[in-house]
Design a protein around this motif. Structure first.
Motif, PDB file in Angstrom:
ATOM      1  N   THR A   1      -1.822   4.536  -8.931  1.00  0.00           N
ATOM      2  CA  THR A   1      -0.507   5.106  -8.611  1.00  0.00           C
ATOM      3  C   THR A   1       0.436   4.064  -8.018  1.00  0.00           C
ATOM      4  OG1 THR A   1       0.609   6.962  -7.529  1.00  0.00           O
ATOM      5  CG2 THR A   1      -1.117   5.884  -6.263  1.00  0.00           C
ATOM      6  N   HIS A   2       1.740   4.345  -8.195  1.00  0.00           N
ATOM      7  CA  HIS A   2       2.777   3.597  -7.470  1.00  0.00           C
ATOM      8  C   HIS A   2       3.382   4.505  -6.406  1.00  0.00           C
ATOM      9  CE1 HIS A   2       3.010   0.046  -9.995  1.00  0.00           C
ATOM     10  NE2 HIS A   2       2.960   0.813 -11.070  1.00  0.00           N
ATOM     11  N   ASP A   3       2.851   5.724  -6.315  1.00  0.00           N
ATOM     12  CA  ASP A   3       3.482   6.757  -5.499  1.00  0.00           C
ATOM     13  C   ASP A   3       2.954   6.697  -4.057  1.00  0.00           C
ATOM     14  OD1 ASP A   3       4.277   9.198  -4.331  1.00  0.00           O
ATOM     15  OD2 ASP A   3       4.261  10.216  -6.259  1.00  0.00           O
ATOM     16  N   LEU A   4       3.778   6.212  -3.159  1.00  0.00           N
ATOM     17  CA  LEU A   4       3.345   6.050  -1.758  1.00  0.00           C
ATOM     18  C   LEU A   4       3.016   7.389  -1.103  1.00  0.00           C
ATOM     19  CD1 LEU A   4       5.851   3.270  -1.101  1.00  0.00           C
ATOM     20  CD2 LEU A   4       3.530   3.134  -0.183  1.00  0.00           C
ATOM     21  N   ASP A   5       3.740   8.443  -1.496  1.00  0.00           N
ATOM     22  CA  ASP A   5       3.425   9.763  -0.926  1.00  0.00           C
ATOM     23  C   ASP A   5       2.007  10.178  -1.316  1.00  0.00           C
ATOM     24  OD1 ASP A   5       5.876  10.304   0.390  1.00  0.00           O
ATOM     25  OD2 ASP A   5       6.801  10.676  -1.559  1.00  0.00           O
ATOM     26  N   THR A   6       1.647   9.930  -2.557  1.00  0.00           N
ATOM     27  CA  THR A   6       0.285  10.265  -3.010  1.00  0.00           C
ATOM     28  C   THR A   6      -0.742   9.502  -2.182  1.00  0.00           C
ATOM     29  OG1 THR A   6       1.106  10.572  -5.265  1.00  0.00           O
ATOM     30  CG2 THR A   6      -1.261  10.260  -5.015  1.00  0.00           C
ATOM     31  N   LEU A   7      -0.477   8.246  -1.939  1.00  0.00           N
ATOM     32  CA  LEU A   7      -1.434   7.436  -1.162  1.00  0.00           C
ATOM     33  C   LEU A   7      -1.616   8.011   0.233  1.00  0.00           C
ATOM     34  CD1 LEU A   7      -0.213   3.850  -2.122  1.00  0.00           C
ATOM     35  CD2 LEU A   7      -2.188   5.081  -3.033  1.00  0.00           C
ATOM     36  N   TYR A   8      -0.496   8.359   0.871  1.00  0.00           N
ATOM     37  CA  TYR A   8      -0.582   8.895   2.235  1.00  0.00           C
ATOM     38  C   TYR A   8      -1.205  10.281   2.267  1.00  0.00           C
ATOM     39  CZ  TYR A   8       1.749   5.269   4.900  1.00  0.00           C
ATOM     40  OH  TYR A   8       2.030   4.085   5.547  1.00  0.00           O
ATOM     41  N   GLU A   9      -0.867  11.112   1.267  1.00  0.00           N
ATOM     42  CA  GLU A   9      -1.275  12.514   1.351  1.00  0.00           C
ATOM     43  C   GLU A   9      -2.715  12.760   0.947  1.00  0.00           C
ATOM     44  OE1 GLU A   9       0.441  14.625   2.947  1.00  0.00           O
ATOM     45  OE2 GLU A   9       2.118  13.249   3.123  1.00  0.00           O
ATOM     46  N   ILE A  10      -3.192  12.072  -0.093  1.00  0.00           N
ATOM     47  CA  ILE A  10      -4.502  12.509  -0.600  1.00  0.00           C
ATOM     48  C   ILE A  10      -5.569  11.424  -0.728  1.00  0.00           C
ATOM     49  CG2 ILE A  10      -3.490  14.481  -1.830  1.00  0.00           C
ATOM     50  CD1 ILE A  10      -4.082  12.924  -4.463  1.00  0.00           C
ATOM     51  N   CYS A  11      -5.209  10.154  -0.563  1.00  0.00           N
ATOM     52  CA  CYS A  11      -6.230   9.123  -0.803  1.00  0.00           C
ATOM     53  C   CYS A  11      -7.062   8.864   0.452  1.00  0.00           C
ATOM     54  CB  CYS A  11      -5.583   7.822  -1.283  1.00  0.00           C
ATOM     55  SG  CYS A  11      -4.893   8.019  -2.931  1.00  0.00           S
ATOM     56  N   ASP A  12      -8.374   8.823   0.287  1.00  0.00           N
ATOM     57  CA  ASP A  12      -9.262   8.493   1.406  1.00  0.00           C
ATOM     58  C   ASP A  12      -9.198   6.990   1.677  1.00  0.00           C
ATOM     59  OD1 ASP A  12     -10.491  11.127   1.807  1.00  0.00           O
ATOM     60  OD2 ASP A  12     -11.170  10.823  -0.248  1.00  0.00           O
ATOM     61  N   ARG A  13      -9.162   6.211   0.597  1.00  0.00           N
ATOM     62  CA  ARG A  13      -9.029   4.760   0.738  1.00  0.00           C
ATOM     63  C   ARG A  13      -8.125   4.259  -0.377  1.00  0.00           C
ATOM     64  NH1 ARG A  13     -14.072   1.334   0.589  1.00  0.00           N
ATOM     65  NH2 ARG A  13     -14.505   2.548  -1.301  1.00  0.00           N
ATOM     66  N   VAL A  14      -7.633   3.062  -0.182  1.00  0.00           N
ATOM     67  CA  VAL A  14      -6.743   2.448  -1.170  1.00  0.00           C
ATOM     68  C   VAL A  14      -7.261   1.037  -1.469  1.00  0.00           C
ATOM     69  CG1 VAL A  14      -4.374   1.680  -1.637  1.00  0.00           C
ATOM     70  CG2 VAL A  14      -4.759   3.770  -0.316  1.00  0.00           C
ATOM     71  N   ALA A  15      -7.315   0.709  -2.764  1.00  0.00           N
ATOM     72  CA  ALA A  15      -7.711  -0.645  -3.181  1.00  0.00           C
ATOM     73  C   ALA A  15      -6.472  -1.356  -3.714  1.00  0.00           C
ATOM     74  CB  ALA A  15      -8.775  -0.569  -4.276  1.00  0.00           C
ATOM     75  N   VAL A  16      -6.280  -2.584  -3.295  1.00  0.00           N
ATOM     76  CA  VAL A  16      -5.074  -3.337  -3.671  1.00  0.00           C
ATOM     77  C   VAL A  16      -5.445  -4.468  -4.632  1.00  0.00           C
ATOM     78  CG1 VAL A  16      -3.128  -4.684  -2.802  1.00  0.00           C
ATOM     79  CG2 VAL A  16      -4.135  -2.880  -1.370  1.00  0.00           C
ATOM     80  N   ILE A  17      -4.805  -4.478  -5.799  1.00  0.00           N
ATOM     81  CA  ILE A  17      -5.020  -5.586  -6.749  1.00  0.00           C
ATOM     82  C   ILE A  17      -3.885  -6.589  -6.615  1.00  0.00           C
ATOM     83  CG2 ILE A  17      -5.265  -6.304  -9.145  1.00  0.00           C
ATOM     84  CD1 ILE A  17      -6.353  -3.849  -9.983  1.00  0.00           C
ATOM     85  N   ALA A  18      -4.258  -7.830  -6.428  1.00  0.00           N
ATOM     86  CA  ALA A  18      -3.279  -8.929  -6.456  1.00  0.00           C
ATOM     87  C   ALA A  18      -4.057 -10.200  -6.767  1.00  0.00           C
ATOM     88  CB  ALA A  18      -2.562  -9.061  -5.111  1.00  0.00           C
ATOM     89  N   ASP A  19      -3.403 -11.156  -7.333  1.00  0.00           N
ATOM     90  CA  ASP A  19      -4.051 -12.445  -7.639  1.00  0.00           C
ATOM     91  C   ASP A  19      -5.330 -12.251  -8.444  1.00  0.00           C
ATOM     92  OD1 ASP A  19      -2.023 -13.562  -6.113  1.00  0.00           O
ATOM     93  OD2 ASP A  19      -3.202 -13.397  -4.265  1.00  0.00           O
ATOM     94  N   ARG A  20      -5.322 -11.284  -9.352  1.00  0.00           N
ATOM     95  CA  ARG A  20      -6.412 -11.062 -10.314  1.00  0.00           C
ATOM     96  C   ARG A  20      -7.689 -10.487  -9.702  1.00  0.00           C
ATOM     97  NH1 ARG A  20      -3.559 -15.424 -11.689  1.00  0.00           N
ATOM     98  NH2 ARG A  20      -4.842 -16.839 -10.450  1.00  0.00           N
ATOM     99  N   ARG A  21      -7.599 -10.051  -8.441  1.00  0.00           N
ATOM    100  CA  ARG A  21      -8.762  -9.462  -7.765  1.00  0.00           C
ATOM    101  C   ARG A  21      -8.349  -8.285  -6.915  1.00  0.00           C
ATOM    102  NH1 ARG A  21     -12.652 -14.306  -6.008  1.00  0.00           N
ATOM    103  NH2 ARG A  21     -12.278 -15.562  -7.853  1.00  0.00           N
ATOM    104  N   ILE A  22      -9.362  -7.562  -6.396  1.00  0.00           N
ATOM    105  CA  ILE A  22      -9.082  -6.588  -5.349  1.00  0.00           C
ATOM    106  C   ILE A  22      -9.030  -7.397  -4.052  1.00  0.00           C
ATOM    107  CG2 ILE A  22      -9.944  -4.592  -4.071  1.00  0.00           C
ATOM    108  CD1 ILE A  22      -9.235  -3.791  -6.897  1.00  0.00           C
ATOM    109  N   ILE A  23      -7.872  -7.443  -3.427  1.00  0.00           N
ATOM    110  CA  ILE A  23      -7.743  -8.274  -2.225  1.00  0.00           C
ATOM    111  C   ILE A  23      -8.098  -7.500  -0.961  1.00  0.00           C
ATOM    112  CG2 ILE A  23      -6.103  -9.961  -3.148  1.00  0.00           C
ATOM    113  CD1 ILE A  23      -3.924  -8.281  -1.565  1.00  0.00           C
ATOM    114  N   ALA A  24      -8.065  -6.185  -0.998  1.00  0.00           N
ATOM    115  CA  ALA A  24      -8.432  -5.388   0.181  1.00  0.00           C
ATOM    116  C   ALA A  24      -8.687  -3.947  -0.242  1.00  0.00           C
ATOM    117  CB  ALA A  24      -7.298  -5.425   1.213  1.00  0.00           C
ATOM    118  N   VAL A  25      -9.613  -3.306   0.458  1.00  0.00           N
ATOM    119  CA  VAL A  25      -9.885  -1.867   0.250  1.00  0.00           C
ATOM    120  C   VAL A  25     -10.031  -1.235   1.621  1.00  0.00           C
ATOM    121  CG1 VAL A  25     -11.329  -0.151  -0.914  1.00  0.00           C
ATOM    122  CG2 VAL A  25     -11.407  -2.514  -1.668  1.00  0.00           C
ATOM    123  N   GLY A  26      -9.419  -0.084   1.834  1.00  0.00           N
ATOM    124  CA  GLY A  26      -9.590   0.599   3.117  1.00  0.00           C
ATOM    125  C   GLY A  26      -8.578   1.710   3.276  1.00  0.00           C
TER     126      GLY A  26
END
Ligand SMILES: Nc1ncnc2c1ncn2[C@@H]1O[C@H](COP(=O)(O)OP(=O)(O)OP(=O)(O)O)[C@@H](O)[C@H]1O
Length: 268
Positions: free
Chosen positions: A207-232
């Protein structure tokens, strides 16, 4: 409940994933673990490889290298299993719904049932499809409608009904709220959370939807520089201090989504 469902291994394990198109390296040693029963949001700038990651996991993209395990089965790598029964255990909602335009909503939901259970009694199959359509909050009348007779939000629900056709344990959603108005998007978020809780699903949600991330996601994984740079959790991500994450969550849209979330929490 079968043996695999009781298995406590992660729902998805991706290790050392490499994807390349010509000279363009999309993923370079990407690792990601998705826990059973969580809603994990996958975010990243446009073109960072979120959809390619999802397509790799569900077998629509053959990676150059890496290992992918889903629900305890090796799908990719040297020890890949050829028995693909695991494919029945996930459902996918592609961007835009990807419905067959010449089939009614009910017939669309019947497609995976026909594919995996060709001997099912047609009347029973139609009844399962009708139930799945209504599970997503669509009226019963939607079963007989064609995709071009539906609004954008209804199309998403119809796509979701098809993704739920086989009673999956794992649900993949690619930008489910894109193109929906804010009220429709919030309703779809609530539906996703309700289905996840009642059906015990694990949800992989791009998703690109920040509301979705705040409302329903337990954790978020971030892709940048061809990898997952952080999850939490979002606070854990912000605490990493990574400039892209900082800008993403603490920019004007991120702050607004956070304020909306806090307002909702205090009203509850
Ligand atoms: N089949 C393909 N052939 C060539 N290039 C591809 C193919 N599929 C994806 N790509 C490229 O791989 C990169 C990652 O694509 P992907 O669709 O995964 O990005 P994304 O992070 O989902 O982007 P968005 O947020 O814009 O949907 C893009 O540069 C895209 O053009």
């Amino acid at each position: 409940m079968n043996a695999d469902t009781r298995d406590e291994s992660p729902a998805i394990e991706v290790e050392g994933l490499v994807n390349r198109f010509g000279d363009f390296l999309v993923h370079d040693g990407l690792d990601l673990t998705v826990r059973r029963g969580e809603i994990i949001g996958v975010v990243g700038g446009s073109g960072t490889g979120k959809s390619v990651l999802m397509r790799s996991i569900i077998g629509l993209q053959t990676p150059e290298a890496g290992r992918i395990r889903v629900l305890g089965r090796n799908l990719c790598g040297e020890d890949a299993e050829t028995d693909l029964v695991v494919r029945e255990r996930w459902g996918v909602l592609f961007q835009g719904g990807a419905l067959f335009s010449t089939l009614t909503v009910g017939e669309n939901v019947e497609v995976p049932l026909k594919q995996f259970y060709p001997d099912l009694d047609p009347a029973f199959r139609a009844e399962i499809a009708r139930y799945k359509v209504m599970l997503t909050g669509l009226p019963e009348s939607a079963v007989q409608k064609y995709p071009n007779e539906l609004s954008g939000g209804m199309k998403k629900r119809a796509g979701l009904a098809r993704a739920l056709a086989l009673d999956p344990e794992l649900l993949f959603l690619d930008e489910p709220t894109a193109g929906l108005d804010p009220i429709g998007a919030a309703k779809f978020d609530r539906l996703t959370r309700e289905l996840q809780e009642t059906l015990g699903l694990t949800v992989f949600l791009i998703t690109h939807d920040l509301d979705t991330l705040y409302e329903i996601c337990d954790r978020v994984a971030v892709i940048a520089d061809r990898r997952i740079i952080a999850v939490g959790t979002i606070p854990e991500l912000i605490a990493t201090g990574h400039p892209w994450i900082e800008e993403y969550f603490n920019g004007p849209r991120g702050r607004s989504a956070h304020a909306t979330h806090l307002a909702g929490e205090s009203a509850a």
